[in-house]
Write an enzyme that holds these catalytic residues in place. Structure first.
Site, PDB file in Angstrom:
ATOM      1  N   THR B 176     -23.055   4.654  72.168  1.00 56.77           N
ATOM      2  CA  THR B 176     -21.944   4.505  71.228  1.00 56.77           C
ATOM      3  C   THR B 176     -21.882   3.069  70.721  1.00 56.77           C
ATOM      4  OG1 THR B 176     -20.699   6.253  72.299  1.00 56.77           O
ATOM      5  CG2 THR B 176     -19.439   4.700  70.973  1.00 56.77           C
ATOM      6  N   ARG B 271     -12.446   6.397  82.549  1.00 58.12           N
ATOM      7  CA  ARG B 271     -12.175   7.825  82.362  1.00 58.12           C
ATOM      8  C   ARG B 271     -10.745   8.077  81.890  1.00 58.12           C
ATOM      9  NH1 ARG B 271     -16.346   9.955  87.062  1.00 58.12           N
ATOM     10  NH2 ARG B 271     -18.025  10.269  85.561  1.00 58.12           N
ATOM     11  N   GLU B 394     -18.362  10.048  79.126  1.00 62.98           N
ATOM     12  CA  GLU B 394     -17.803   9.504  80.380  1.00 62.98           C
ATOM     13  C   GLU B 394     -17.724  10.587  81.464  1.00 62.98           C
ATOM     14  OE1 GLU B 394     -18.162   6.122  79.747  1.00 62.98           O
ATOM     15  OE2 GLU B 394     -16.390   5.943  81.002  1.00 62.98           O
ATOM     16  N   GLY B 395     -18.722  11.454  81.465  1.00 59.91           N
ATOM     17  CA  GLY B 395     -18.744  12.556  82.436  1.00 59.91           C
ATOM     18  C   GLY B 395     -18.134  13.795  81.817  1.00 59.91           C
ATOM     19  N   GLN B 398     -17.127  19.163  83.674  1.00 53.04           N
ATOM     20  CA  GLN B 398     -17.672  19.730  84.911  1.00 53.04           C
ATOM     21  C   GLN B 398     -17.980  18.644  85.936  1.00 53.04           C
ATOM     22  OE1 GLN B 398     -18.318  20.841  81.738  1.00 53.04           O
ATOM     23  NE2 GLN B 398     -16.939  22.500  82.279  1.00 53.04           N
TER      24      GLN B 398
END
Lengths: 364, 417
Positions: B176, B271, B394-395, B398
């Site tokens: 990004t 997060r 950022e994950g 899941q």
């Protein structure tokens, strides 16, 4: 400032209630559910923890002041043990909290101390009516002025301990607006029906209550001549029920985790399967999210914010869905065992469904 | 004490940022979306000047250098740096989630330097954000074969002892703001590579690679579902040499994965920031839905028993419940970060929940508004596309469920894979 840390006093109360909820309420819950009754000494022990007394000012023989935040913390822990037991212990609050919130000075001084000073007694309230479109703001039970009395007529449902009630707070429509009326348990024209059999809450005695031209002095109208607004009372009920829905959900989650970490499947614990672990992650996440919503609504009530009523409604809305989702999943995680009445999860699933219905059955 | 009031300094900031969102972001939101890969320089220059005038080097709070404690003593107020950032990101994402990602100096690269850098490194790399021109930062972790499974990262960093330089080789994707950081400004990119391919995660390190470093090349700009104004690039590293001092963390491989875990701890703050972004998009959506319903004379009857509500009322009420609950989870996770309470579970919870609900809310909103919802004349269809990213980067939802579950169940990664 944001802060998510209960005060020391709140934490002490929460810890004490949790001990009682787990050691006493939970321990007795299954038998109580099967037998349809709660041992009086069990209720008395919970009453003596003083959660309600601590919400009543000294002027009315209590030893604190009302805090909805403290109330939701306490209500969640109480329900964590057993919902029927928790609602039983908290039943006198259905009578005192609305009086504290909306009553005149005379009503507070006259009606609150007898509840607070004594051992637990069945002071109770009657709001719900037995129809599918029941709406607390659109009651069929009516009150009509007649000289210096109000005449109450209608049928109520789900009234806790109506069979032995000392005094009722009965809600009826007066000129279309819902108003509370203080009605002595032995008033003429009151007729308690047969105990109701429900999907859950089997240990809590609930009754229909018929009012046939029950006459109460005008002074017994909650708030006196001016009457009262129903919104703060519904908010007190909404956040209480929402907190209890979270308590039941947390109980079901904790039980599921313990079971899933113990149960072997294909050489591992069932909790080690993502299919189960993800259910648990979502249960935990949703519970925490909605718990914070309940706390915030309670905090807004304590701040006297107008927006609090809507927020309390939203909090209950979220908590209703959470309780159903979480308790259903708890049964699912236990598999066939979850369906057997040896485990409490089926009971929690039955109780959990009720939050959509239990209007006015708890107050903080 | 349990409290839910927005701190005064944040309230003031919110008002300012709302003005920016309304006047600088919303009016160009559609145009920037339609012209993918165009850079919103007007907005960027404005934000650069604004951030500079407010005395900030970047949007990321400088957390682990002890400054905060000094500040806390001085002001006798609890720390709110991350919470302030959450309010900021929420409002900017309410404006435009893609343009928020174009703000100079506010990306994961500076977050990584702030979290893991030495005081010298912070000075060297973060001071550039205060210069005349806007400068960007980025972080490169993902590789074609390694997304959330960072132990599969193949990029290597080898120490050339003669020159005392790290030599980086490998292929990075999904970076990004990589183009703005490496080609459009004198910025930097924090690049993850292994210093010992045998060591697994214990060998994983991050390196600061500055703009114009030979051997580091932006090779591709992605075309995406949403957040189109934000550039997402691939980076090719071929014998890319950076000074020894550009490594973040210890240069030696220890037996434990402590270094790696330390780096992962960055996620405990980032997060919930992504969750804030999700909440911003969700709030924009709920507000628009309510506005359009009101225009059509549809009123939401709060307080009515649920069985008496219309479907549309139920949907809007559910949206409002989810929106507020997501925000509270987010702000709690960052309240914990500000107060240095270990929060990996809460950080991932906020990301799971906010990522879920923004997707649900935007999808449902497009449905509820019928032909209006699906049309590009409103921004709603764009928010529907933008929203999905918060459930991915950022994950993914899941991965964050795994993190939540492991924390709830007390399992290590090896026990719950």
């Amino acid at each position: 400032m944001y802060s998510f840390q209960p005060s020391e006093e709140q934490q002490m109360l929460v810890d004490a209630i949790k001990r009682y909820a787990v050691d006493d309420l939970r321990a007795a819950a299954r038998d109580a559910d099967e037998e349809g009754q709660l041992p009086p000494e069990l209720i008395e022990k919970g009453w003596e923890l003083g959660y309600l007394q601590a919400s009543i000012p000294e002027d009315y023989t209590g030893f604190g002041e009302r805090s909805a935040v403290t109330g939701v913390l306490a209500a969640e822990e109480m329900a964590y043990g057993d919902l029927s037991g928790a609602l039983a212990v908290m039943t006198p609050g259905l009578f005192t909290t609305p009086i504290l919130l909306a009553g005149t000075e005379e009503q507070k001084a006259e009606f609150i101390p007898p509840v607070i000073e004594m051992e637990w007694k069945p002071f109770t309230a009657a709001l719900m009516e037995h129809r599918l479109d029941f709406d607390p703001n659109d009651l069929e039970t009516v009150a009509e002025g007649d000289g210096d009395v109000y005449v109450l007529t209608g049928e109520k449902t789900y009234v806790p301990y109506a069979d032995a009630a000392e005094t009722f707070l009965v809600y009826a429509a007066l000129d279309g607006a819902t108003q509370g009326f203080i009605v002595p348990g032995d008033a003429e024209g009151l007729e308690v029906g047969e105990r109701q059999k429900l999907l859950g809450l089997n240990a809590l005695p609930l009754y229909p209550l018929k009012l046939e031209s029950v006459r109460v002095p005008k002074a017994n109208r909650l708030g006196g001549d001016a009457g009262h607004d129903m919104a703060p009372i519904m908010a007190a009920s909404n956040v209480a029920l929402a907190a209890m829905a979270i308590g039941v959900s947390q109980a079901a989650l904790d039980y599921s985790i313990e079971y899933a970490k113990d149960r072997e499947v294909f050489g591992v614990k069932v909790a080690q399967k993502q299919a189960i672990a993800f259910l648990i992650a979502e249960m935990g996440t949703t519970i925490e999210a909605i718990r914070l919503l309940v706390w915030e609504a309670a905090w807004m009530i304590d701040q006297g914010m107008e927006e609090a009523f809507k927020r309390a409604y939203l909090a209950l809305s979220g908590a209703i869905d959470t309780a159903m989702m979480v308790t259903d999943r708890a049964v699912q995680i236990l598999g066939g065992h979850g369906y057997i009445r040896e485990h409490p999860v089926e009971m929690w699933m039955r109780n959990g469904r009720g939050f959509a219905t239990f209007s006015g059955l708890a107050m903080v | 004490m349990i409290e839910f009031s927005t701190p005064k300094p944040i309230q003031q900031l919110q008002t300012v940022v709302e003005t920016v969102a309304v006047n600088m972001m919303r009016p160009v939101s559609r145009e920037m979306d339609e012209n993918e890969h165009a850079i919103p320089w007007d907005f960027i220059n404005f934000m650069h000047t604004a951030i500079k005038s407010m005395g900030g080097t970047s949007m990321v709070p400088d957390s682990k250098n002890g400054d905060k404690k000094a500040e806390e003593k001085k002001e006798k107020r609890p720390p709110i740096g991350y919470q302030r950032l959450a309010f900021l990101v929420e409002m900017l994402s309410w404006g435009d989630a893609g343009m928020y990602l174009c703000i100079p100096g506010g990306m994961l690269g500076s977050a990584a330097v702030a979290a893991a850098g030495t005081p010298e490194q912070k000075k060297r790399f973060l001071s550039r954000f205060m210069g005349e021109k806007p400068v960007f930062d980025a972080m490169a972790m993902t590789e074609p074969q390694a997304g959330s499974d960072t132990s599969a990262i193949r990029a290597t960093a080898v120490l050339d002892e003669e020159t005392n330089e790290w030599v980086l080789n490998g292929e990075k994707i999904f970076v990004t703001a990589g183009q703005k950081a490496l080609e459009e400004s004198n910025g930097f990119c924090v690049i993850w590579a292994t210093i010992d391919p045998e060591a697994g995660r214990a060998g994983m390190r991050s390196f600061v690679v500055e703009a114009d470093t030979p051997g580091c090349k932006v090779t591709k700009q992605e075309h995406k579902l949403g957040i189109r104004v934000s550039d997402t690039v691939s980076i090719h590293l071929q014998d890319c040499r950076v000074p020894f001092e550009n490594i973040l963390g210890s240069p030696t491989v220890e037996k434990t994965t402590k270094g790696f875990k330390g780096a992962m701890a960055t996620f405990d703050a980032t997060r919930p920031i992504i969750a804030s972004q999700a909440v911003g998009i969700a709030r924009a959506t709920v507000e628009l839905v309510k506005e359009k319903l009101a225009e059509n004379g549809i009123e939401i009857r709060y307080g009515l028993p649920r069985q008496k509500l219309t479907n549309i009322e139920r949907e809007v009420i559910d949206m409002e419940v989810m929106l507020r609950a997501a925000w509270l989870l987010t702000i709690k996770a960052l309240w914990m970060a500000d107060n240095q309470i270990h929060n990996p579970k809460e950080a991932s919870m906020s990301k799971v929940y906010a990522g879920d609900i923004v997707v649900k809310i935007t999808q449902k909103a497009v449905e509820l508004l019928g032909p209006l919802g699906y049309s590009r004349e409103l921004l709603l269809e764009k928010w529907f596309r933008d929203a999905k990213i918060t459930d991915l980067y950022e994950g993914t939802g899941q991965i964050n469920r795994l993190v939540v579950a492991r924390n709830m169940l007390g399992y290590r990664g090896s026990q719950l894979r």
